[in-house]
Design an enzyme around this catalytic site. Structure first.
Site, mmCIF file in Angstrom:
data_model
loop_
_atom_site.group_PDB
_atom_site.id
_atom_site.type_symbol
_atom_site.label_atom_id
_atom_site.label_comp_id
_atom_site.label_asym_id
_atom_site.label_seq_id
_atom_site.Cartn_x
_atom_site.Cartn_y
_atom_site.Cartn_z
ATOM 1 N N ASP A 35 1.032 -1.190 0.144
ATOM 2 C CA ASP A 35 0.146 -0.029 0.206
ATOM 3 C C ASP A 35 1.045 0.996 0.541
ATOM 4 O O ASP A 35 1.454 1.348 1.194
ATOM 5 C CB ASP A 35 -0.478 -0.098 0.838
ATOM 6 C CG ASP A 35 -2.051 0.884 1.245
ATOM 7 O OD1 ASP A 35 -2.166 1.742 0.187
ATOM 8 O OD2 ASP A 35 -3.108 0.496 2.043
ATOM 9 N N ASP A 36 0.795 1.743 -0.841
ATOM 10 C CA ASP A 36 1.658 3.062 -0.822
ATOM 11 C C ASP A 36 3.297 2.741 -1.306
ATOM 12 O O ASP A 36 4.350 3.695 -0.950
ATOM 13 C CB ASP A 36 1.785 4.172 0.053
ATOM 14 C CG ASP A 36 -0.254 5.014 -0.318
ATOM 15 O OD1 ASP A 36 -0.919 4.798 -1.037
ATOM 16 O OD2 ASP A 36 -0.083 5.982 0.321
ATOM 17 N N CYS A 73 -5.799 3.718 -3.718
ATOM 18 C CA CYS A 73 -6.043 2.330 -3.373
ATOM 19 C C CYS A 73 -6.735 1.595 -3.557
ATOM 20 O O CYS A 73 -7.205 0.321 -4.042
ATOM 21 C CB CYS A 73 -5.878 2.782 -1.932
ATOM 22 S SG CYS A 73 -6.758 3.957 -0.712
ATOM 23 N N ARG A 77 -8.021 -1.905 -6.199
ATOM 24 C CA ARG A 77 -8.258 -3.070 -5.581
ATOM 25 C C ARG A 77 -9.692 -3.568 -6.286
ATOM 26 O O ARG A 77 -9.517 -5.002 -6.883
ATOM 27 C CB ARG A 77 -8.678 -3.103 -4.201
ATOM 28 C CG ARG A 77 -6.854 -2.842 -3.178
ATOM 29 C CD ARG A 77 -7.038 -2.183 -2.100
ATOM 30 N NE ARG A 77 -6.080 -1.061 -1.358
ATOM 31 C CZ ARG A 77 -5.313 -2.041 -0.749
ATOM 32 N NH1 ARG A 77 -4.969 -3.133 -0.164
ATOM 33 N NH2 ARG A 77 -4.035 -1.281 -0.735
ATOM 34 N N LYS A 128 -6.154 -5.850 4.012
ATOM 35 C CA LYS A 128 -7.385 -4.230 3.752
ATOM 36 C C LYS A 128 -7.639 -4.325 2.588
ATOM 37 O O LYS A 128 -7.744 -5.431 2.155
ATOM 38 C CB LYS A 128 -6.179 -3.387 3.062
ATOM 39 C CG LYS A 128 -6.588 -1.984 2.698
ATOM 40 C CD LYS A 128 -6.019 -1.085 2.425
ATOM 41 C CE LYS A 128 -6.426 0.503 2.523
ATOM 42 N NZ LYS A 128 -5.283 1.364 1.611
ATOM 43 N N HIS A 130 -11.219 -2.835 1.480
ATOM 44 C CA HIS A 130 -11.395 -1.494 0.376
ATOM 45 C C HIS A 130 -11.717 -1.814 -0.338
ATOM 46 O O HIS A 130 -11.792 -1.015 -1.661
ATOM 47 C CB HIS A 130 -9.875 -0.480 0.452
ATOM 48 C CG HIS A 130 -9.942 1.054 0.658
ATOM 49 N ND1 HIS A 130 -9.473 1.786 0.523
ATOM 50 C CD2 HIS A 130 -11.209 1.633 1.644
ATOM 51 C CE1 HIS A 130 -9.322 2.629 0.856
ATOM 52 N NE2 HIS A 130 -10.659 3.221 1.427
ATOM 53 N N HIS A 210 2.024 3.033 4.056
ATOM 54 C CA HIS A 210 0.651 3.321 3.738
ATOM 55 C C HIS A 210 0.993 4.322 5.144
ATOM 56 O O HIS A 210 0.851 3.800 6.338
ATOM 57 C CB HIS A 210 -0.611 2.631 3.497
ATOM 58 C CG HIS A 210 -1.663 4.114 3.539
ATOM 59 N ND1 HIS A 210 -2.625 4.973 4.526
ATOM 60 C CD2 HIS A 210 -2.235 4.579 2.578
ATOM 61 C CE1 HIS A 210 -3.289 5.671 3.964
ATOM 62 N NE2 HIS A 210 -3.755 5.504 2.625
ATOM 63 N N ASP A 335 -0.697 -1.274 -5.017
ATOM 64 C CA ASP A 335 -1.909 -0.260 -5.215
ATOM 65 C C ASP A 335 -1.420 0.872 -6.009
ATOM 66 O O ASP A 335 -2.692 1.287 -6.410
ATOM 67 C CB ASP A 335 -2.848 -0.194 -4.086
ATOM 68 C CG ASP A 335 -2.599 0.379 -3.181
ATOM 69 O OD1 ASP A 335 -0.970 1.082 -2.863
ATOM 70 O OD2 ASP A 335 -3.069 0.862 -1.904
ATOM 71 N N ASN A 336 -0.220 2.481 -5.254
ATOM 72 C CA ASN A 336 -0.274 2.919 -6.414
ATOM 73 C C ASN A 336 1.141 3.262 -6.410
ATOM 74 O O ASN A 336 1.839 2.404 -5.137
ATOM 75 C CB ASN A 336 -0.891 4.146 -6.018
ATOM 76 C CG ASN A 336 -1.735 4.652 -4.632
ATOM 77 O OD1 ASN A 336 -2.647 3.565 -4.471
ATOM 78 N ND2 ASN A 336 -0.227 5.008 -3.939
ATOM 79 N N LYS A 380 1.146 9.408 -5.696
ATOM 80 C CA LYS A 380 -0.315 8.694 -6.070
ATOM 81 C C LYS A 380 -1.076 9.740 -5.564
ATOM 82 O O LYS A 380 -1.039 10.710 -5.194
ATOM 83 C CB LYS A 380 -0.092 8.491 -4.040
ATOM 84 C CG LYS A 380 -1.509 8.122 -3.815
ATOM 85 C CD LYS A 380 -1.746 7.360 -2.361
ATOM 86 C CE LYS A 380 -2.771 7.571 -1.959
ATOM 87 N NZ LYS A 380 -2.991 6.827 -0.693
#
Length: 527
Positions: A35-36, A73, A77, A128, A130, A210, A335-336, A380
């Site tokens: 994540d991030d 994010c 997903r 996660k 989301h 993140h 994710d990014n 991001k």
């Protein structure tokens, strides 16, 4: 058990026999999502951060150099689990239609577990979520979700198999990255005990790195002093390593001091004080206090990535103990890109607390985000390369014969779902409850497991007014409210040389294609 057509084709390509595959007809799959995480945040993509487990996967598998996400994010997903652009399934907005993190996915846009279950797979989620709906309702057999995104040490909301769990009490040794791994191991151990004749799909969605920057103190101390030279030096060092590895050629992007966080939180900046810096300023322009504070933030970020790699090592050990490691496809991605955001949420920030502890609340910010996204521009939420281009590692001893190879073809998270359905021996659905489905925009990655493919494809982006389209070597991109720019990514991944004035016809053709695809997605949502 009958071997799937996809796997028969794959095995014939690489010359293996069924005996060589331990009589497995379909691989297990573990998808690990960070994540991030920026493009150069792990060792095998140029980082100084210690990631030996991911580096080993890359050394024995493949690294993709031009793999893309959606820049955010929850859209990523949705794309990963459905095989469609998030705008097609209501998970991100279109120019004339709303969409986002709170729902709107149509019933026909089923998630991967629903597609894999008829093919004999059990599915597990650790981490996660989301996504709209709940994991068990969406086809997972077991799940642990981390729904409190502001607390790594004592989250107040998690669910297990869709049941809300009690808050984690303060004063324990709980850490979210480790807890995600613990659950993954529980699922794998149960699978080995009860369902070893079935293949599995395990989606491990880590919440790190993140913000907030939270990490165990023992992990932070490993990086003490590592970033005192600043983000300028880190970017240059990573860029040199990236070139040595053959990942990206061309040039390193320039710092953009005029670009700050994508959202303005002046109250947070005021609370954090003069040590915080919300611009990509040259390191030598900062005060001594600012440099010390910023270096400490990157130490925590590195510790979070390091801890994730340690936990991934535990998952790999579990797969080996189950004797399924060789026939498990492992995909690692993000994710990014890294985030330039600076905000304070949840329990707030106590300036007297040790940085990186539960009582602190820090974000990476644009200076270090640029270092994490080396060699690319922006962050991001932007759809420039810094926001959308991140690592993809593919590892599968019984299905990938090359070790340490690079794949330079263009890929996107929409490719994951069709790849896994094909490997599972299925076909992508063309109808749902009597209605014809839109074609999946993704391309299976199976051919790329053997060599780069030469197919030219269009990849489309839109997020919060930031828009782009890539076809072949050319990318048309524009930040919100700004005019289109055109880049040739074959020699300018840093998006430094705008070609639009010299190639107006090429730009017009790409703009027309972006507008056509956008119109098609809107028609799908409102036929």
């Amino acid at each position: 058990m009958r071997m799937s057509t996809a796997c028969c084709l794959l095995l014939s390509l690489i010359g293996f026999t069924s005996q060589d595959t331990l009589a497995a007809d379909r691989p297990n799959v573990v998808v690990i999502l960070a994540d991030d995480l920026g493009y150069s945040d792990i060792g095998c993509y140029g980082s100084e951060i210690e990631t030996p487990n991911l580096d080993a996967l890359a050394a024995d598998g493949l690294r993709y150099t031009q793999f893309y996400n959606t820049a955010r994010c929850w859209p990523t997903r949705a794309a990963l689990l459905t095989g469609y652009y998030p705008q097609q399934v209501g998970r991100d907005a279109l120019p004339n239609l709303p969409g986002g993190a709170r729902g709107g996915r149509p019933a026909w846009a089923r998630l991967l577990p629903k597609l894999l279950r008829p093919l004999g797979y059990r599915s597990y989620l650790s981490g996660k979520w989301h996504v709209d709906g709940t994991p068990i309702q969406s086809g997972f057999d077991h799940s642990l979700t981390m729904d409190d995104h502001g607390r790594f040490f004592y989250p107040e909301k998690t669910t297990k198999d869709d049941v809300v769990q009690p808050p984690i009490p303060r004063g324990t040794d709980y850490y979210q990255t480790t807890a995600i791994t613990d659950h993954a191991l529980e699922c794998l151990q149960e699978h080995a005990a009860k369902y070893q004749t079935q293949p599995f799909f395990h989606y491990v969605a880590y919440t790190c790195p993140h913000f907030p920057l939270h990490a165990p103190a023992a992990d932070i101390v490993k990086y003490k002093g590592r970033y005192d030279a600043g983000w300028d030096a880190a970017r240059q060092s990573r860029w040199e390593r990236i070139q040595e590895l053959g990942l990206v050629s061309g040039s390193l992007s320039e710092l953009e001091p005029e670009i700050g966080p994508p959202y303005d939180f002046p109250a947070a900046i005021a609370e954090l004080g003069d040590k915080e810096v919300n611009r990509e300023l040259p390191w030598d322009s900062l005060t001594d206090d600012q440099r010390a504070f910023q270096a400490a933030k990157m130490e925590i970020h590195a510790a979070m990535v390091d801890r994730m790699d340690q936990e991934i090592g535990r998952i790999l050990a579990q797969l080996k103990s189950m004797e399924v490691y060789n026939d498990t496809l492992i995909l690692f991605l993000s994710d990014n890109g890294a985030s330039a955001e600076i905000m304070i949420r949840s329990d707030g920030h106590n300036p007297a607390a040790p940085l990186g502890s539960a009582e602190s609340y820090l974000c990476l910010g644009p200076g270090w985000s640029s270092a994490s996204n080396t060699p690319f521009r922006r962050h991001k939420t932007w759809v420039h390369e810094g926001g959308t281009s991140t690592p993809l590692i593919a590892h599968w001893p019984n299905g990938i014969s090359q070790h340490g190879a690079l794949r330079h073809q263009v890929g996107h998270v929409i490719d994951i779902a069709p790849t896994l359905v094909e490997l599972a021996g299925g076909e992508w659905p063309t109808s749902f409850q009597g209605h014809t489905l839109p074609p999946a925009p993704g391309h299976s990655l199976i051919r790329s497991f053997q060599s780069d493919t030469d197919e030219e494809r269009a990849v489309w982006w839109l997020h919060e007014g930031n828009r782009a389209l890539r076809r072949g070597e050319f990318k048309l991109v524009a930040a919100k409210g700004e005019p289109w720019q055109l880049y040739n990514l074959a020699n300018d991944r840093a998006e430094s040389h705008d070609l639009i004035s010299g190639l107006p016809q090429k730009a017009a053709a790409l703009q027309a294609e972006w507008e056509r695809m956008t119109s098609e997605f809107e028609s799908l949502r409102h036929p």
